[in-house]
Design a protein around this motif. Structure first.
Motif: not given
Length: 796
Positions: A273-275, A730-733, A748-755, A761-763
């Motif tokens: 999903s995004a985020p 959904a995460i790799r640790i 998978p996407t980024g830490n922020s949910g603010n578009r 989506a920096d990750q």
């Protein structure tokens, strides 16, 4: 014309500037100073290069207030959607199309249970976990009252109401529902058992089979080691928030690591999903240091580590939900019979508010077994006219998840974590543990019911039979676990745990253990594991079972019938099970496998029944058993005069597959690369509406992996012959207690949910390419490298 062109150019410039201005206005700030009315002392928040907040506070309540504010700032709309689902208020927020979803969750009982759990939490008094949770709520509400609301609210014309502890319990309730596989599986299996008989059921791997792999247990003080069958799937797809599906985790003792210290790994499998689902945050205050992974709206990290230990989780997959087909009292239709005794059917009403429409009054009936769910699960309504009650462990007592996870985050010993795990009654979780002292452990955390002798946990029980009633609970001490086992590691991959201390093999919706077996064999192969070497295991895309199955399938068909595709068949015959994106064998294998299943069972279950079957655990669990079983009654098509055999079905499925791939990808099998048919998109709740998909959804492209590789991806076949990747890590640790401050992680996407955040989506590229980023905990390094510092001051 020049004047017109000049005017149009000016208008275009104004539009562009307006858009850029709006984006700049919407972009979250990661610098400066703010005043929070609820703070006692100043809090400093440093954001690293990937937007992970590192919160430095002077006391616990301020730390959680700050976390609540920052979490809402980055993930408020995600929090909104989760609490709306769990509280049964989606229709109030999004309109009449969601009324059925609200009715489902109200009938299931999650909103009612959230109220009961909140009351129980408050009744405990001013416990540390309650104070911390309330501080977090204050922080969320401070942002709701004074922060810049995300664009989603503007687009749907709504504003958020204040956040509450009841909302928090609603989110936990929804999470618990996504773990409950029974409602998606048991109606279908009951139909097969009733309509087709035991031979058809035995051809499927409904329970763990001898060839499947079990998680070994180790007790430290013991030597025991219908045509409507797609309605529920369609209903759940309306929810627009991801569902939890599985996970991998392993913890390796120092005897097998390069550092001589424990190494820990976890990747949870959740709908993309995004985020993305998890929000990372690092909290520091006197006496506490914790790097956590948080669900939206939840203050405590279900996964994470302090300086002493790390905790992780996978789904236990234990069966904690049963369905009872009730017998009405012929003398009183408002009663059911259990044996000779009559019990009243209780009725309660819920009011569902509807945006832009009149409220809907919904009546819910409950028996001693639980709510009657025929009205909201059409699969069940098509199966029987008798009332069917849902008996679900989660609803039987108030949730203590906050207390349990708070205690795990703050624990300073293995025993404290074990005691906290015992507080979790449902959903079933495998709690994974490793610490600085060299201990490793795994606990199956759940209340496990003792079922009646006549109960098949995945087939509807006779509610009138006294012997079918639950008989109580196994003590937590008997739950599956492994503490400091001699093999030097613990691992979980959603497969069947071995028998408990009492000798019970507890039923569930377990996967076959292919991932676990691969993990276990690989870990055992060397004794110098570190963070870098474990990345290759976490990213591995090999499925060892599929090549064996492919060779068996090839042995059953006449290869001479497919001379023009001999190269494709040879590639499949020599395939090693790897699913890298340049491979061609997976493309043919998946197409052939799905056509085989469809031709075998669609005539009995119908098209929609087959689609529902694909959504259960049964297909993945049954692949090898189903296809290699000689006396499999599914091979014979019901509506044909001939008796089809396995060879007939496999041959027809192969012909269809080769024909379709030729039309889809060209006649040269070398062009049938896996990357051409698998695609990853991270959908946003509003992204289902065009053109908002272009704004919110995150396109990630092809990615290596498959259903039961360690790098697990869940694939959904699409009508165009491609596969949508709907779930995965959904995460790799990975962390090493020999060098805790150089742990790694990736989202998978980024830490922020603010578009409009640079961290939306920096990750994405890191994740797709199998790369990692630092999981920072070193204060000096964090403060030195951070370009973004936000100071939160107490309000005057």
């Amino acid at each position: 014309m020049k004047k017109l062109a000049s005017i149009l150019g000016a208008l275009l410039l104004m539009v562009v500037l307006s858009i850029l201005g709006f984006i700049a206005w919407q972009s979250p700030s990661y610098d400066g100073e703010l005043q929070l009315c609820c703070l006692g002392n100043k809090v400093e928040v440093y954001f690293d290069q990937f937007g992970i907040p590192h919160i430095y506070a002077q006391n616990e309540t301020d730390a959680y207030r700050a976390l609540g504010y920052i979490h809402a700032k980055e993930r408020l709309f995600q929090l909104e959607m989760l609490r709306r689902v769990g509280s049964g208020t989606l229709a109030e927020f999004l309109g009449k199309d969601l009324v059925e979803v609200d009715q489902f969750f109200h009938t299931l009982g999650i909103p009612k249970h959230a109220k009961e759990s909140t009351a129980a939490l408050l009744a405990q008094g001013n416990t540390p976990w309650r104070i911390a949770a309330e501080a977090y709520v204050e922080g969320v509400n401070e942002f709701i009252a004074h922060g810049k609301l995300p664009i989603e609210y503007l687009l749907i014309g709504e504003k958020p109401r204040l956040y509450t502890l009841e909302d928090m319990h609603s989110i936990i309730g929804y999470m618990s529902f996504t773990f409950a596989m029974a409602v998606k599986t048991d109606p279908l299996l009951t139909r097969i058992a009733r309509d087709l008989g035991p031979d058809y059921l035995s051809a499927l791997a409904v329970e763990t089979l001898p060839e499947h792999h079990m998680i070994p247990v180790h007790y430290p003080d013991s030597s025991q080691s219908a045509s409507t069958y797609s309605n529920l799937t369609a209903l759940l797809e309306k929810i627009l928030v991801p569902q939890l599906q599985g996970s991998n985790a392993w913890v390796i003792s120092g005897s097998l690591t390069q550092s001589g210290k424990v190494v820990f790994s976890n990747d949870t499998h959740i709908g993309f999903s995004a985020p993305s689902v998890w929000f990372e945050a690092h909290l520091e205050y006197p006496g506490f240091s914790f790097y956590g992974n948080h669900l939206a709206g939840i203050p405590f990290g279900f996964m994470g580590n302090n300086r002493h230990h790390s905790i992780g989780l996978t789904m236990f997959e234990n069966d904690d939900q049963d369905f009872f087909e009730e017998k009405l009292n012929p003398k009183n239709p408002n009663e059911i019979l259990i044996g000779e005794e009559a019990y009243p059917i209780q009725t309660r009403k819920e009011i569902i508010q509807v945006k832009g429409g009149e409220p809907v009054e919904w009546e819910i009936q409950e028996t001693p077994h639980g709510p009657i769910i025929n009205p909201v699960v059409k699969e069940i309504a098509a199966l029987t006219t008798n009332p069917v009650s849902s008996w679900w462990v989660y609803l039987l007592e108030p949730a203590k998840s906050f207390e349990a996870v708070y205690k795990m985050n703050h624990a300073q010993s293995m025993q404290e974590v074990a005691d906290a795990a015992a507080l979790i009654h449902a959903p079933g979780l495998n709690i994974m543990y490793g610490d600085i002292e060299g201990n490793i452990a795994w606990w199956g955390a759940a209340k496990l019911p003792i079922r009646g002798d006549k109960v098949h946990s995945k087939i509807f029980a006779d509610g009138s039979d006294p012997n079918a009633q639950p008989k109580g609970w196994y003590p937590f001490e008997e739950n599956p676990k492994s503490v400091n086992p001699p093999i030097g590691f613990v691992a979980s991959a959603n497969n069947q745990p071995d028998s408990t201390r009492g000798g019970h093999l507890f039923p569930g919706y377990y996967f076959p253990g292919d991932r676990w077996n691969r993990i276990a064999k690989t870990i055992s192969s060397r004794s110098d594991w570190d963070v870098k070497s474990l990345q290759s295991l976490q990213l591995e895309t090999v499925n060892e079972v599929f090549p064996e199955l492919a060779q068996f399938m090839l042995s059953e068909v006449n290869r001479d019938d497919y001379q023009e595709f001999s190269a494709a068949l040879e590639s499949l015959e020599t395939w090693d099970g790897d699913h890298q994106i340049e491979k061609t064998a997976p493309t043919l294998f998946y197409k052939w496998l799905i056509h085989t299943w469809r031709l075998a069972i669609e005539d009995e279950l119908g098209k929609e029944g087959f689609e529902a079957f694909l959504q259960t655990f049964v297909m993945v669990n049954s692949n090898h058993h189903f296809i290699t079983k000689t006396d499999n009654p599914w091979w014979d098509k019901q509506n044909s005069p001939e008796k089809e055999t396995r060879k007939d079905i496999l041959s027809e499925a192969l012909s269809l597959s080769l024909d379709e791939l030729s039309k889809q990808l060209g006649s040269n099998p070398k062009d049938w690369k896996w990357e051409k048919v698998v695609h990853l998109e991270h959908p946003h709740p509003l992204g289902s509406q065009k053109p908002l998909d272009k704004l919110f959804n995150v396109q990630a492209g092809p990615i290596a992996g498959n259903e039961e590789a360690v790098n697990k991806l869940t694939l959904k076949p699409l009508p165009d012959g491609t596969y949508q990747i709907v779930a995965g890590p959904a995460i790799r640790i990975i962390l090493d207690f020999g060098d805790l401050e150089n742990s790694v992680s990736v989202l998978p996407t980024g830490n922020s949910g603010n578009r409009f955040s640079k961290h939306y989506a920096d990750q994405k590229e890191l994740f797709v390419k199998g790369k990692y980023r630092p999981q920072e905990m070193n204060e000096e390094k964090i403060k030195k490298k951070s370009d973004n510092k936000l100071i939160l001051n107490p309000a005057d």
